[in-house]
Structures are given as structure tokens and as C-alpha cells.
Design an enzyme around this catalytic site. Structure first.
Site, mmCIF file in Angstrom:
data_model
loop_
_atom_site.group_PDB
_atom_site.id
_atom_site.type_symbol
_atom_site.label_atom_id
_atom_site.label_comp_id
_atom_site.label_asym_id
_atom_site.label_seq_id
_atom_site.Cartn_x
_atom_site.Cartn_y
_atom_site.Cartn_z
ATOM 1 C CB CYS A 1 -0.925 -0.058 1.215
ATOM 2 S SG CYS A 1 -1.581 1.510 1.761
ATOM 3 C CB CYS B 1 0.524 1.950 4.080
ATOM 4 S SG CYS B 1 -1.189 1.429 3.988
#
Lengths: 109, 312
Positions: free
Chosen positions: A32, A35
């Protein structure tokens, strides 16, 4: 030095539910992109709130139970707990100033 | 407060390329980024149409390498928002930053890009992060073996829908027209993929679910018929809106809210340039955004060379 530790399905109870201090958990996964952007900001906040809030991160690929329990369907998601109770949820990447504001609000809730 | 030669607002392809050029011209350059370096590209899984990468390249990694290149040549990056932009009586720009206060700059390149549009239906904002998503590469993995809906028919809708088939058992593309707008190659892939299903001439009226998404209420625009499609996730890709808040009242905008610029990215305000998805006529591609960034930085450099006395 990192103030943000890993929490897992197995250590959740001890680290989050039974924590004396409020807790922020950063739900993330290696694939991600956002993230990876939020992680260093969470690290910085972890240092700024040292002694007031415990900071953890949880890898959602490796820990299915807790993310399932809280219905997490987007990452990064930051969940804030006080006395084992969920007090705030921040979904998606936010600038540091915004995260701080939301964290402070959740701590007062 | 810092006084910059060139301040760049937005750290996507346009802004980071402008920073590379500005820094190589030995100008004191800064990039303000309020979210993720790379902008829209950061959440694109595989970028397949950027020249030089025949095997494709991870969007986030590519954006990080743009950033490294800009920083290597001396550009500064600040992760904060600019809340106002104005021109002082001395012709210098004033930028109000959320963290570090007011900065000044002799030239400004606004490359703030665009953000994805919301559907604006009941249930949407309540269920963001609970099954409503605007980023398949971020959230797709949470929908393993579930049926999901993808709303929209353009490039990003189909590209992200195809990405979702890695996880989801079925991806229902809900489109208000009878045909897709996506590029021919993406359409070929989509129609050939057995996990992709298409619902034409249909709009989403409501996203259903308590605590998390359980389905979408659909209405067929031709027949008026309504039905509920049970899905665990709704991925929304229904166009973009330009991030033009800083420009409104400052420069002329087109009907879509994008800045009017000339071929060198100059706006109606001397020293103020707009590059990338925020400018009128943008192709909305990474490679053209990068091209805009280079053009704008060169034009800003030219402006600084021509105008030093009036701003000294």
C-alpha cells in the site's frame, strides 16, 4: 529510535485492550503506497506523544482477525483507543497537522 | 519564513519534474505537497504508458524516484498544505503554509492536480473505509472472493476494475452510458476478463449497509427500473475535479475550473504558472504532466532572468 511497535492478533489484548495509556494503531500492508507515506508521520507523532499515547502498527496481510473485527476495508487506517474502547478512526492519508488534530480530538472524547 | 526563487505547489509528476528543472537551474526551489508524493500516480498500481518502462513501473516507486532526483539536485520538499496564495505590492508571491507559516517566492508553479469526484449519493460518505473506496490498489486486497461494484466507464474505472479482479470474485462495472470511454486496449482486456460484468445505462442511487457496504441500489436510466445489487465493496471512479482553490479569483479559469495558460504554462498573473491536470486542455497523463512541469520551470527561469530588478 522507533517508538512505534508491531502489534499482532495475538498481542492485541495485552497491547491495546489492556493498555493503561491511550493507543493509536496504524493498519498497513507492504503493498500500500499511501501506507508507506503515512508511516514516517506516525513515527514522528509516536515520538511527540511518547509517555502519553502508545503507538502500534499492524500488518493487515499477516493479521486477519483484528482488521476483520473492526471492519477495516481501507488502508492506511488509524484507530485510536482509550481504555480499550475505539474513540476515533482516520481513513486514508492525511497531512501531519490533520492527524494531530484528529488524535487530540479523540483523546478528549 | 523562507524566500524562494520558485515555489511549486503539488508534488505529483508535474510538480516534481518542475522541481528537477528549477533545482538544476540552481534556483532555490521548494515543493509543497499536502498528501502523497506522486499525486494520483502514487496510488496507481502499474504504470504501463510511461516511456522507458516496457515492463511497466510501480506508480509509487516511480514517484519516489522523481522525488529523489529532485532532492539530489537541491530541491526542498515540505509536506504541508498551502492555504492561500497572493501577490504582494512588490510583485512577490506570499504562500501561507499550514505548518511552517508564510513563505515568499518570486515565481510560483501551481501543479496541484485534481482529486477524484464523489458520487454524492446517500451512504457514500458514511461508508468510506467500510467498503466505499476510491483506490483499488489501496483497498482491493480486502475484497478477496467477494463481489464488488466499480462505478464509471473511463480509463481509471476500467484499469482499477481489472486490478480488482485479482481479488474479487466478480467486478460489476456500473456505467451510466451504453459504452465505455476507456482506451481501446483497456476495453479489450475488460471484455475478455470473465470476472468483469457490465451494467449499462445505470446509475447508483444509494449505497446500502449498516457499518459496512452490503449492496448498491441501482436505477436503469432507460427503463427507470430499480434493483439492489449485493456487493461487499463499491469502488468509485467518476471523473476528477481540479484542485483550483488557490487559483480562484487570482487567474482566469475555463468552464471546468482549470487554469487558462499559454503554451509555456503562463497564466494571466506574471510569474504564476500552472502545470499538469490543473491547466486547461490537460491530457491528464503522467508523461504530459511531467512535460508541463518542465515547460513551466523553464518559463519560470526565463521570467526570473527577465524580471530581477523589479523584484529585488
Amino acid at each position: 529510535m522507533s517508538d512505534t511497535r508491531e502489534v499482532t492478533d495475538l498481542t492485541w489484548e495485552a497491547d491495546v485492550v489492556k493498555s493503561d495509556l491511550p493507543v493509536l494503531v496504524d493498519f498497513w500492508a507492504p503493498w500500500c503506497g499511501p501506507c508507506r507515506m503515512v508511516a514516517p508521520i506516525v513515527e514522528e507523532l509516536g515520538q511527540e506523544y511518547a509517555g502519553k499515547v502508545n503507538f502500534f502498527k499492524m500488518n493487515t496481510d499477516e493479521n486477519p482477525q483484528v482488521p476483520g473485527k473492526f471492519g477495516i476495508r481501507s488502508i492506511p487506517s488509524l484507530l485510536i483507543f482509550k481504555g480499550g474502547e475505539l474513540k476515533g478512526t482516520i481513513v486514508g492519508f492525511r497531512p501531519k497537522s490533520d492527524l494531530k488534530k484528529r488524535l487530540d480530538e479523540a483523546l478528549l472524547a | 519564513m523562507t524566500d524562494y526563487d520558485i515555489a511549486i505547489i503539488g508534488g505529483g509528476g508535474a510538480g516534481l519534474t518542475a522541481a528537477i528543472y528549477a533545482a538544476r537551474a540552481r534556483r532555490r526551489a521548494v515543493v509543497f505537497e499536502n498528501a502523497v508524493t506522486g499525486g494520483q500516480i502514487a496510488t496507481t498500481g502499474l504504470v504501463e504508458n510511461f516511456p522507458g518502462f516496457p515492463a511497466g513501473v510501480d506508480g509509487f516507486e516511480l514517484a519516489q524516484s522523481f522525488l529523489q532526483q529532485a532532492e539530489k539536485f537541491g530541491a526542498e520538499l515540505r509536506y504541508e498544505d498551502i492555504t492561500s496564495l497572493s501577490v504582494g505590492p512588490d510583485g512577490r508571491f506570499r504562500l501561507q503554509a499550514t505548518e511552517s507559516g508564510v513563505h515568499t517566492a518570486r515565481a510560483v508553479i501551481v501543479a496541484a492536480g485534481a482529486h477524484y469526484n464523489r458520487l454524492g449519493v446517500p451512504g457514500e460518505s458514511e461508508l468510506v473505509g467500510r467498503g466505499v473506496s476510491y483506490c483499488a490498489t489501496c483497498d482491493g486486497a480486502f475484497f478477496q472472493d467477494q463481489e464488488v461494484a466499480g462505478v464509471g466507464g473511463g480509463d481509471s474505472a476500467i484499469d482499477e476494475g481489472l486490478f480488482l479482479t485479482r481479488f474479487a470474485s466478480k467486478v460489476h462495472v456500473i456505467h451510466r452510458r451504453a459504452e465505455l470511454r476507456a482506451s481501446a486496449m483497456l476495453q479489450e482486456r475488460a471484455f475478455a476478463n470473465p470476472k468483469m460484468a457490465f451494467t449499462w445505462n445505470t446509475v447508483v442511487e444509494r449505497i446500502e449497509g449498516k457499518g459496512q457496504v452490503e449492496g448498491v441500489s441501482l436505477r436503469n436510466l432507460e427503463t427507470g427500473a430499480t434493483r439492489t445489487l449485493p456487493v461487499g465493496g463499491v469502488f468509485i471512479f467518476v471523473g476528477q475535479l481540479p484542485n483550483n482553490a488557490l487559483l480562484r479569483g487570482l487567474v482566469d479559469l475555463d468552464d471546468g475550473g482549470r487554469a487558462l495558460v499559454d503554451l509555456t504554462m503562463r497564466t494571466s498573473v506574471p510569474g504564476l504558472f500552472v502545470a499538469g491536470d490543473l491547466r486547461t486542455g490537460a491530457a491528464r497523463q503522467l508523461v504530459s504532466a511531467c512535460g508541463d512541469g518542465a515547460t513551466a520551470a523553464l518559463a519560470a527561469e526565463h521570467y526570473l532572468e527577465e524580471e530581477p530588478a523589479t523584484h529585488g
